[in-house]
Design a protein around this motif. Structure first.
Motif, PDB file in Angstrom:
ATOM      1  N   GLU A 115       0.828  -1.208   0.000  1.00 29.33           N
ATOM      2  CA  GLU A 115       0.000   0.000   0.000  1.00 29.33           C
ATOM      3  C   GLU A 115       0.863   1.259   0.000  1.00 29.33           C
ATOM      4  O   GLU A 115       0.515   2.268  -0.630  1.00 29.33           O
ATOM      5  N   TRP A 116       1.997   1.214   0.719  1.00 31.14           N
ATOM      6  CA  TRP A 116       2.909   2.356   0.744  1.00 31.14           C
ATOM      7  C   TRP A 116       3.473   2.630  -0.647  1.00 31.14           C
ATOM      8  O   TRP A 116       3.547   3.784  -1.091  1.00 31.14           O
ATOM      9  N   VAL A 117       3.871   1.570  -1.341  1.00 35.82           N
ATOM     10  CA  VAL A 117       4.408   1.728  -2.698  1.00 35.82           C
ATOM     11  C   VAL A 117       3.360   2.353  -3.618  1.00 35.82           C
ATOM     12  O   VAL A 117       3.665   3.237  -4.425  1.00 35.82           O
ATOM     13  N   LEU A 118       2.115   1.929  -3.487  1.00 34.10           N
ATOM     14  CA  LEU A 118       1.056   2.495  -4.323  1.00 34.10           C
ATOM     15  C   LEU A 118       0.762   3.947  -3.944  1.00 34.10           C
ATOM     16  O   LEU A 118       0.299   4.734  -4.786  1.00 34.10           O
ATOM     17  N   THR A 119       1.034   4.310  -2.689  1.00 40.32           N
ATOM     18  CA  THR A 119       0.913   5.715  -2.290  1.00 40.32           C
ATOM     19  C   THR A 119       2.016   6.549  -2.924  1.00 40.32           C
ATOM     20  O   THR A 119       1.785   7.672  -3.372  1.00 40.32           O
ATOM     21  N   LEU A 120       3.230   5.980  -2.985  1.00 40.26           N
ATOM     22  CA  LEU A 120       4.337   6.666  -3.634  1.00 40.26           C
ATOM     23  C   LEU A 120       4.094   6.822  -5.130  1.00 40.26           C
ATOM     24  O   LEU A 120       4.456   7.848  -5.728  1.00 40.26           O
ATOM     25  N   PHE A 121       3.504   5.792  -5.746  1.00 40.08           N
ATOM     26  CA  PHE A 121       3.297   5.767  -7.189  1.00 40.08           C
ATOM     27  C   PHE A 121       1.821   5.540  -7.508  1.00 40.08           C
ATOM     28  O   PHE A 121       1.416   4.431  -7.881  1.00 40.08           O
ATOM     29  N   PRO A 122       0.997   6.558  -7.360  1.00 41.70           N
ATOM     30  CA  PRO A 122      -0.449   6.386  -7.582  1.00 41.70           C
ATOM     31  C   PRO A 122      -0.804   5.913  -8.992  1.00 41.70           C
ATOM     32  O   PRO A 122      -1.831   5.262  -9.181  1.00 41.70           O
ATOM     33  N   LYS A 123       0.062   6.210  -9.969  1.00 43.56           N
ATOM     34  CA  LYS A 123      -0.213   5.740 -11.329  1.00 43.56           C
ATOM     35  C   LYS A 123      -0.221   4.214 -11.398  1.00 43.56           C
ATOM     36  O   LYS A 123      -0.985   3.624 -12.171  1.00 43.56           O
ATOM     37  N   LEU A 124       0.617   3.598 -10.604  1.00 43.10           N
ATOM     38  CA  LEU A 124       0.680   2.133 -10.618  1.00 43.10           C
ATOM     39  C   LEU A 124      -0.601   1.515 -10.068  1.00 43.10           C
ATOM     40  O   LEU A 124      -0.988   0.412 -10.464  1.00 43.10           O
ATOM     41  N   LYS A 125      -1.246   2.225  -9.152  1.00 46.95           N
ATOM     42  CA  LYS A 125      -2.467   1.696  -8.539  1.00 46.95           C
ATOM     43  C   LYS A 125      -3.566   1.487  -9.573  1.00 46.95           C
ATOM     44  O   LYS A 125      -4.386   0.572  -9.443  1.00 46.95           O
ATOM     45  N   THR A 126      -3.565   2.308 -10.611  1.00 45.47           N
ATOM     46  CA  THR A 126      -4.592   2.190 -11.658  1.00 45.47           C
ATOM     47  C   THR A 126      -4.193   1.192 -12.736  1.00 45.47           C
ATOM     48  O   THR A 126      -4.966   0.958 -13.664  1.00 45.47           O
ATOM     49  N   ARG A 127      -3.011   0.610 -12.610  1.00 42.47           N
ATOM     50  CA  ARG A 127      -2.505  -0.291 -13.655  1.00 42.47           C
ATOM     51  C   ARG A 127      -2.097  -1.655 -13.105  1.00 42.47           C
ATOM     52  O   ARG A 127      -1.293  -2.361 -13.711  1.00 42.47           O
ATOM     53  N   LEU A 128      -2.639  -2.043 -11.977  1.00 42.77           N
ATOM     54  CA  LEU A 128      -2.201  -3.273 -11.314  1.00 42.77           C
ATOM     55  C   LEU A 128      -2.386  -4.510 -12.178  1.00 42.77           C
ATOM     56  O   LEU A 128      -1.620  -5.470 -12.068  1.00 42.77           O
TER      57      LEU A 128
END
Length: 234
Positions: A115-128
């Motif tokens: 979750e921390w990594v996805l907070t750092l890189f919000p673009k990745l959260k939409t591309r999981l």
């Protein structure tokens, strides 16, 4: 945290490092700058266990690690983000991130780090669920950094994180590097963009032809006339 003492290394009969010595302090950003072919990547490869040294020694928290394999280096808390990113193109973003934690067994902390990594890189959260090979260069760089962070390393080795990226993306990446440092991680940064690297580094070293020729704080080297002429185009 890390001491590199007079290491020598090369490829076949080609000697690249001729006695490189420097230290990496805990919780700080240390940068290594120099021209192409100076030995920057070779130095990181030696620390990461990808390339064996032929002389000198590398000491990690008081323990000599010069002879350890890359697998063993990862397990003691050193992660490397290689030049060119090298994500797994046929795996999804989620799978790439999960691969970063493959040596860990602390399931709950892995979830928190995810979750921390996805907070750092919000673009990745939409591309999981997207294949990593279809991401842009900047997104792949973010994924490579995120994957390394999933190891929860004590030391992060970063090799040319700005390579091939648009200027606005480079700025994003360097903001993330500063944020990672603020979170308590130690970073050894190799970077062709000397001005950017020196601007965020606590300590910096200049390597030429396999030797360290200058060292000091990032700010002091940023205003050093020799560095300005050779690496900053001033």
């Amino acid at each position: 945290m890390l001491q590199v003492e007079a290491i020598k290394a090369g490829y076949g009969t080609t000697q690249v490092l001729n006695g490189v010595t420097f230290v990496v302090e805990t919780g700080k950003i240390t940068t290594l700058i120099g021209a192409n072919g100076a030995g920057k990547t070779t130095t990181l490869n030696c620390i990461a266990g990808v390339l064996q040294t032929t002389g000198g020694r590398i000491t990690w928290q008081g323990r000599e690690i010069s002879s350890l394999s890359a697998r063993e280096i990862v397990r003691i808390g050193i992660a490397m983000i290689p030049e060119g990113r090298h994500v797994f193109p046929q795996m999804t973003v989620r799978e790439n991130l999960e691969m970063g934690a493959y040596v860990r067994s602390d399931t709950m902390q892995i979830k928190r780090d995810f979750e921390w990594v996805l907070t750092l890189f919000p673009k990745l959260k939409t591309r999981l669920t997207q294949m990593a090979g279809t991401l842009s260069g900047g997104e792949q760089q973010m994924l490579a950094v995120g994957r390394a962070l999933m190891l929860n390393p004590e030391l992060l080795l970063m090799d040319e994180p700005s390579m091939g990226l648009a200027p606005i993306v480079v700025q994003e990446v360097f903001e993330v590097i500063k944020e990672i440092e603020r979170m308590g991680k130690t970073i050894l940064l190799v970077e062709q963009n000397a001005a950017l690297a020196l601007s965020i580094a606590h300590t910096a070293y200049v390597i030429e032809l396999g030797n360290i020729v200058l060292s000091g704080s990032g700010q002091s080297l940023l205003t050093n006339r020799e560095v300005e002429k050779a690496y900053l185009g001033l």
